[in-house]
Write an enzyme that holds these catalytic residues in place. Structure first.
Site, PDB file in Angstrom:
ATOM      1  N   ARG A 109      -8.013 -17.111  -8.743  1.00  0.00           N
ATOM      2  CA  ARG A 109      -8.694 -16.027  -9.473  1.00  0.00           C
ATOM      3  C   ARG A 109      -9.466 -15.075  -8.562  1.00  0.00           C
ATOM      4  O   ARG A 109     -10.357 -14.356  -9.011  1.00  0.00           O
ATOM      5  CB  ARG A 109      -9.626 -16.572 -10.561  1.00  0.00           C
ATOM      6  CG  ARG A 109      -8.921 -17.327 -11.663  1.00  0.00           C
ATOM      7  CD  ARG A 109      -9.753 -17.363 -12.932  1.00  0.00           C
ATOM      8  NE  ARG A 109      -9.032 -18.025 -14.002  1.00  0.00           N
ATOM      9  CZ  ARG A 109      -9.291 -19.253 -14.436  1.00  0.00           C
ATOM     10  NH1 ARG A 109     -10.261 -19.949 -13.876  1.00  0.00           N
ATOM     11  NH2 ARG A 109      -8.598 -19.774 -15.415  1.00  0.00           N
ATOM     12  N   LYS A 131      -6.603  -0.348  -4.751  1.00  0.00           N
ATOM     13  CA  LYS A 131      -5.327  -0.585  -5.438  1.00  0.00           C
ATOM     14  C   LYS A 131      -4.512  -1.623  -4.669  1.00  0.00           C
ATOM     15  O   LYS A 131      -4.365  -1.518  -3.453  1.00  0.00           O
ATOM     16  CB  LYS A 131      -4.523   0.707  -5.553  1.00  0.00           C
ATOM     17  CG  LYS A 131      -5.007   1.647  -6.638  1.00  0.00           C
ATOM     18  CD  LYS A 131      -4.048   2.813  -6.780  1.00  0.00           C
ATOM     19  CE  LYS A 131      -4.475   3.754  -7.874  1.00  0.00           C
ATOM     20  NZ  LYS A 131      -3.534   4.883  -8.023  1.00  0.00           N
ATOM     21  N   GLU A 173      -0.309  11.888   3.633  1.00  0.00           N
ATOM     22  CA  GLU A 173      -1.427  11.586   2.740  1.00  0.00           C
ATOM     23  C   GLU A 173      -2.692  12.322   3.187  1.00  0.00           C
ATOM     24  O   GLU A 173      -3.506  12.743   2.355  1.00  0.00           O
ATOM     25  CB  GLU A 173      -1.680  10.076   2.680  1.00  0.00           C
ATOM     26  CG  GLU A 173      -0.583   9.277   1.988  1.00  0.00           C
ATOM     27  CD  GLU A 173      -0.602   9.391   0.471  1.00  0.00           C
ATOM     28  OE1 GLU A 173      -1.497  10.064  -0.088  1.00  0.00           O
ATOM     29  OE2 GLU A 173       0.293   8.800  -0.168  1.00  0.00           O
ATOM     30  N   LYS A 213     -11.122  10.452   0.101  1.00  0.00           N
ATOM     31  CA  LYS A 213     -10.650   9.438  -0.851  1.00  0.00           C
ATOM     32  C   LYS A 213     -11.803   8.601  -1.390  1.00  0.00           C
ATOM     33  O   LYS A 213     -11.877   8.342  -2.599  1.00  0.00           O
ATOM     34  CB  LYS A 213      -9.591   8.542  -0.204  1.00  0.00           C
ATOM     35  CG  LYS A 213      -9.084   7.485  -1.181  1.00  0.00           C
ATOM     36  CD  LYS A 213      -7.784   6.838  -0.790  1.00  0.00           C
ATOM     37  CE  LYS A 213      -7.312   5.925  -1.919  1.00  0.00           C
ATOM     38  NZ  LYS A 213      -6.028   5.265  -1.628  1.00  0.00           N
ATOM     39  N   GLU A 223      -9.304   5.141 -12.270  1.00  0.00           N
ATOM     40  CA  GLU A 223      -8.333   6.209 -12.502  1.00  0.00           C
ATOM     41  C   GLU A 223      -8.286   6.656 -13.962  1.00  0.00           C
ATOM     42  O   GLU A 223      -7.232   6.779 -14.571  1.00  0.00           O
ATOM     43  CB  GLU A 223      -6.931   5.785 -12.028  1.00  0.00           C
ATOM     44  CG  GLU A 223      -6.028   6.961 -11.702  1.00  0.00           C
ATOM     45  CD  GLU A 223      -4.730   6.557 -11.019  1.00  0.00           C
ATOM     46  OE1 GLU A 223      -3.683   6.969 -11.496  1.00  0.00           O
ATOM     47  OE2 GLU A 223      -4.793   5.825 -10.011  1.00  0.00           O
ATOM     48  N   ARG A 227      -9.908  10.603 -10.287  1.00  0.00           N
ATOM     49  CA  ARG A 227      -9.113   9.862  -9.298  1.00  0.00           C
ATOM     50  C   ARG A 227      -7.628  10.236  -9.369  1.00  0.00           C
ATOM     51  O   ARG A 227      -6.882  10.053  -8.408  1.00  0.00           O
ATOM     52  CB  ARG A 227      -9.285   8.353  -9.487  1.00  0.00           C
ATOM     53  CG  ARG A 227      -8.545   7.546  -8.419  1.00  0.00           C
ATOM     54  CD  ARG A 227      -8.918   6.093  -8.417  1.00  0.00           C
ATOM     55  NE  ARG A 227      -8.115   5.353  -7.431  1.00  0.00           N
ATOM     56  CZ  ARG A 227      -8.457   4.194  -6.910  1.00  0.00           C
ATOM     57  NH1 ARG A 227      -9.586   3.623  -7.253  1.00  0.00           N
ATOM     58  NH2 ARG A 227      -7.682   3.599  -6.032  1.00  0.00           N
ATOM     59  N   ASN A 231      -3.124  11.458  -6.927  1.00  0.00           N
ATOM     60  CA  ASN A 231      -1.703  11.358  -7.251  1.00  0.00           C
ATOM     61  C   ASN A 231      -0.949  12.655  -6.951  1.00  0.00           C
ATOM     62  O   ASN A 231       0.260  12.725  -7.182  1.00  0.00           O
ATOM     63  CB  ASN A 231      -1.526  11.016  -8.738  1.00  0.00           C
ATOM     64  CG  ASN A 231      -2.023   9.627  -9.073  1.00  0.00           C
ATOM     65  OD1 ASN A 231      -1.836   8.695  -8.294  1.00  0.00           O
ATOM     66  ND2 ASN A 231      -2.676   9.477 -10.207  1.00  0.00           N
ATOM     67  N   HIS A 234       2.700  12.808  -5.829  1.00  0.00           N
ATOM     68  CA  HIS A 234       3.260  11.467  -6.006  1.00  0.00           C
ATOM     69  C   HIS A 234       4.187  11.330  -7.211  1.00  0.00           C
ATOM     70  O   HIS A 234       5.019  10.423  -7.228  1.00  0.00           O
ATOM     71  CB  HIS A 234       2.132  10.437  -6.113  1.00  0.00           C
ATOM     72  CG  HIS A 234       1.494  10.107  -4.806  1.00  0.00           C
ATOM     73  ND1 HIS A 234       0.829  11.056  -4.053  1.00  0.00           N
ATOM     74  CD2 HIS A 234       1.436   8.948  -4.093  1.00  0.00           C
ATOM     75  CE1 HIS A 234       0.368  10.472  -2.947  1.00  0.00           C
ATOM     76  NE2 HIS A 234       0.726   9.208  -2.949  1.00  0.00           N
ATOM     77  N   HIS A 238       7.233   9.707  -5.764  1.00  0.00           N
ATOM     78  CA  HIS A 238       7.673   8.347  -6.100  1.00  0.00           C
ATOM     79  C   HIS A 238       9.107   8.347  -6.632  1.00  0.00           C
ATOM     80  O   HIS A 238       9.869   7.405  -6.385  1.00  0.00           O
ATOM     81  CB  HIS A 238       6.734   7.721  -7.135  1.00  0.00           C
ATOM     82  CG  HIS A 238       5.510   7.101  -6.540  1.00  0.00           C
ATOM     83  ND1 HIS A 238       4.355   6.889  -7.252  1.00  0.00           N
ATOM     84  CD2 HIS A 238       5.255   6.633  -5.289  1.00  0.00           C
ATOM     85  CE1 HIS A 238       3.445   6.321  -6.472  1.00  0.00           C
ATOM     86  NE2 HIS A 238       3.968   6.160  -5.270  1.00  0.00           N
ATOM     87  N   HIS A 253       7.276   6.305   2.683  1.00  0.00           N
ATOM     88  CA  HIS A 253       6.469   6.782   1.567  1.00  0.00           C
ATOM     89  C   HIS A 253       5.907   8.187   1.819  1.00  0.00           C
ATOM     90  O   HIS A 253       5.987   9.059   0.947  1.00  0.00           O
ATOM     91  CB  HIS A 253       5.317   5.800   1.308  1.00  0.00           C
ATOM     92  CG  HIS A 253       4.331   6.279   0.290  1.00  0.00           C
ATOM     93  ND1 HIS A 253       4.605   6.305  -1.059  1.00  0.00           N
ATOM     94  CD2 HIS A 253       3.069   6.776   0.433  1.00  0.00           C
ATOM     95  CE1 HIS A 253       3.550   6.779  -1.705  1.00  0.00           C
ATOM     96  NE2 HIS A 253       2.609   7.063  -0.828  1.00  0.00           N
TER      97      HIS A 253
END
Length: 353
Positions: A109, A131, A173, A213, A223, A227, A231, A234, A238, A253
């Protein structure tokens, strides 16, 4: 979500000792991939406080960012005596910090973790902001959680082990961070000489990029609002990345994000008035450094299908975008029709040549 400590370091051993002392633990695990075990682990494994650390090594590149690798890391943690009081150090690029972060967040956990990103992409993006996750069912980062590392240690010395394409991948980025922050930072980024890299100057730019960031993540850790600015580039990026994997010609990426920014800057110009001069200045930098993804109009429907699966979409079949009215003028929750997306792809094909 707790705030992580990000250190732009000049003395790796001192910074790492400080980070570990903040995390009382019974055992330390170091996660690497096959590359970082060879090129980066030697920079830390002889440090006296890591003498008894257990090592876990996984395969290289995004194709190993999957459930099978995640289960292997869990198994290694368990069989080597990991407890809920253990500490994991993720030493590697975004794949290692994403998968290792998710493994640490879910084992018992949740155990403590420190990220030491070794690629530019991981330094300015994957390792900062909390993330974590894995790819699943052919989709990028489909399974994951928000789980910030206790500390992130950024040392540009690791970048000297990196090839030029991976440096460029991370730099995309940074360029995104320039576009969503301010004209001065953007201008400095598009005039930086990527052919003859000044690493001291790059470390300064990396620090500024991480700050952009961090400021956004602090305002909106999960998000729900601003936030989503992160993206930018992206949604289409993506889709390009997933498409390249499907045709078995994978791209890095950052390259996919750079190409995605070409499309999304164009749509920003069309829909929210992003200035034409800055649009073409940015595109020229991307053309000069990143080349072009090859696809035809016959692939548009497949690319559109990938976009419809994007996690940022708020309703089925409606594709969500972050756009810009100007550099730093962020417009979240913008949508595009199938025709709008095909128009972006047309622009990309014509402009990138």
């Amino acid at each position: 979500m707790s705030k992580q400590e990000v250190m732009i370091c000049h003395q790796l051993e001192d910074n790492l000792r400080h980070a570990i002392e903040k995390c009382p633990h019974d055992k330390i695990f170091i996660l690497t991939d096959e590359h970082t075990r060879t090129f980066c682990l030697p920079l830390i494994e002889k440090m006296p406080f890591l003498r008894n650390a257990e090592q876990i090594c996984i395969g290289v590149e995004d194709l190993h960012k999957n459930l099978e690798t995640l289960a292997y890391v869990w198994t290694e943690l368990s069989s080597k005596g990991g407890t809920r009081h253990s500490l994991m150090i993720n030493l590697g690029g975004g794949m290692v910090t994403d998968l290792g972060g998710f493994a640490a967040a879910t084992f018992k956990r949740g155990i403590q973790m420190i990220n030491i990103p070794t690629t530019l992409l991981a330094m300015v993006d994957a390792s900062v902001g909390g993330k974590t996750g894995i790819n699943f069912n052919g989709l990028k980062n489909e399974i994951g959680s928000f789980a910030p590392a206790d500390s992130v240690i950024i040392d540009c010395e690791f970048l000297k082990t990196l090839d030029h394409k991976n440096l460029l991948s991370g730099y995309a980025e940074m360029l995104k961070h320039g576009l969503i922050s301010n004209t001065r930072h953007w201008s400095e980024l598009i005039t930086f000489n990527m052919e003859n890299i000044n690493f001291k100057h790059l470390q300064k730019l990396v620090g500024e990029s991480v700050e952009v960031k961090e400021n956004i993540v602090e305002q909106d850790p999960f998000e729900k609002g601003i936030r989503k600015a992160l993206n930018f580039g992206h949604t289409i990026g993506h889709a390009f990345e997933s498409f390249s994997l499907e045709i078995e010609k994978p791209v890095l990426h950052g390259y996919a994000v750079a190409w995605g920014m070409v499309c999304e800057l164009y749509y920003s110009h069309q829909k929210t008035g992003f200035p034409k001069d800055k649009l073409y200045q940015t595109i020229q930098f991307i053309k000069n450094n990143y080349g072009k993804l090859e696809f035809t109009c016959k692939d548009y429907d497949r690319l559109y299908e990938f976009m419809k699966h994007d996690k940022k979409n708020v309703a089925s079949g409606i594709v969500n975008f972050t756009l810009l009215g100007e550099i730093g003028d962020i417009r979240i929750n913008q949508t595009a029709s199938r025709e709008d997306i095909f128009d972006m792809l047309d622009f990309y094909s014509e402009t990138m040549g």
